[in-house]
Design an enzyme around this catalytic site. Structure first.
Site, short mmCIF file in Angstrom:
data_model
loop_
_atom_site.label_atom_id
_atom_site.label_comp_id
_atom_site.label_asym_id
_atom_site.label_seq_id
_atom_site.Cartn_x
_atom_site.Cartn_y
_atom_site.Cartn_z
N CYS A 92 3.43 5.03 9.75
CA CYS A 92 4.40 5.69 10.65
C CYS A 92 5.76 5.78 9.97
O CYS A 92 6.47 6.79 10.11
CB CYS A 92 4.51 4.94 11.97
SG CYS A 92 3.10 5.23 13.08
N HIS B 216 -6.69 6.64 8.50
CA HIS B 216 -6.42 7.43 7.29
C HIS B 216 -7.73 7.70 6.57
O HIS B 216 -8.68 6.91 6.67
CB HIS B 216 -5.44 6.71 6.35
CG HIS B 216 -5.83 5.30 6.04
ND1 HIS B 216 -5.61 4.26 6.92
CD2 HIS B 216 -6.45 4.76 4.96
CE1 HIS B 216 -6.07 3.13 6.39
NE2 HIS B 216 -6.59 3.41 5.20
P1 AMP Z 1 -7.41 0.79 3.75
O1 AMP Z 1 -7.88 -0.42 3.00
O2 AMP Z 1 -8.48 1.81 4.00
O3 AMP Z 1 -6.64 0.41 5.01
O4 AMP Z 1 -6.42 1.51 2.78
C1 AMP Z 1 -5.04 1.37 2.82
C2 AMP Z 1 -4.50 2.00 1.57
O5 AMP Z 1 -3.11 2.19 1.74
C3 AMP Z 1 -4.69 1.15 0.32
O6 AMP Z 1 -5.48 1.87 -0.63
C4 AMP Z 1 -3.27 0.90 -0.17
O7 AMP Z 1 -3.15 0.94 -1.56
C5 AMP Z 1 -2.50 2.05 0.49
N1 AMP Z 1 -1.10 1.82 0.72
C6 AMP Z 1 -0.52 0.74 1.30
N2 AMP Z 1 0.82 0.88 1.37
C7 AMP Z 1 1.08 2.10 0.82
C8 AMP Z 1 2.29 2.84 0.59
N3 AMP Z 1 3.48 2.37 0.93
N4 AMP Z 1 2.19 4.06 0.00
C9 AMP Z 1 0.98 4.54 -0.36
N5 AMP Z 1 -0.18 3.89 -0.17
C10 AMP Z 1 -0.13 2.69 0.42
#
Ligand code: AMP
Length: 113
Positions: free
Chosen positions: A6, A99
């Site tokens: 968000c 996502h």
């Molecule tokens: P999930 O494990 O499916 O919840 O994936 C979350 C993803 O968000 C992971 O691959 C993280 O590397 C990514 N992530 C977390 N924080 C950020 C951020 N600030 N910008 C871009 N990606 C992020």
């Protein structure tokens, strides 16, 4: 709300945005698992796939459609790619905002964990 996605959507945290429209935003994963690793995220805060209401099914379809468009834009459509939604603890979901991962640019050999 204390949700990192968000905050990215609100522009409060920087991100490498590759696509936006009125319903979704897509940006590069901060910790990429492949040469192309994008996250496609609805602007609306939905916690996980478990929380998608019937009225939001069109939105989920739109997210998947955007994944397809971005695969083409990123030059990985022809060789192939992977689209992933992690849901809940056992599904490995770390960020509690729905996502879709778009992964490609290398051969993704070893299956589904
Ligand atoms: P999930 O494990 O499916 O919840 O994936 C979350 C993803 O968000 C992971 O691959 C993280 O590397 C990514 N992530 C977390 N924080 C950020 C951020 N600030 N910008 C871009 N990606 C992020």
């Amino acid at each position: 709300m204390d949700c990192i996605f968000c905050k990215i959507i609100a522009g409060q945290i920087p991100s490498d945005v590759v696509y936006k429209d009125d319903k979704v935003i897509a940006f590069r994963d901060i910790s990429p698992m492949a040469p192309v690793h994008l996250l496609i995220v609805p602007r609306q805060h939905i916690v996980s796939l478990n929380d998608v209401a019937e009225a939001q099914v069109t939105l989920v379809g739109h997210i998947v459609h955007v994944a397809k468009l971005l695969a083409k834009q990123q030059g990985i459509a022809e060789k192939g790619y992977r689209v992933v939604i992690n849901c809940g603890r056992d599904g490995g979901q770390a960020v509690q905002h729905l996502h879709v991962h778009l992964l490609g640019g290398r051969e993704l050999v070893n299956g589904l964990g």
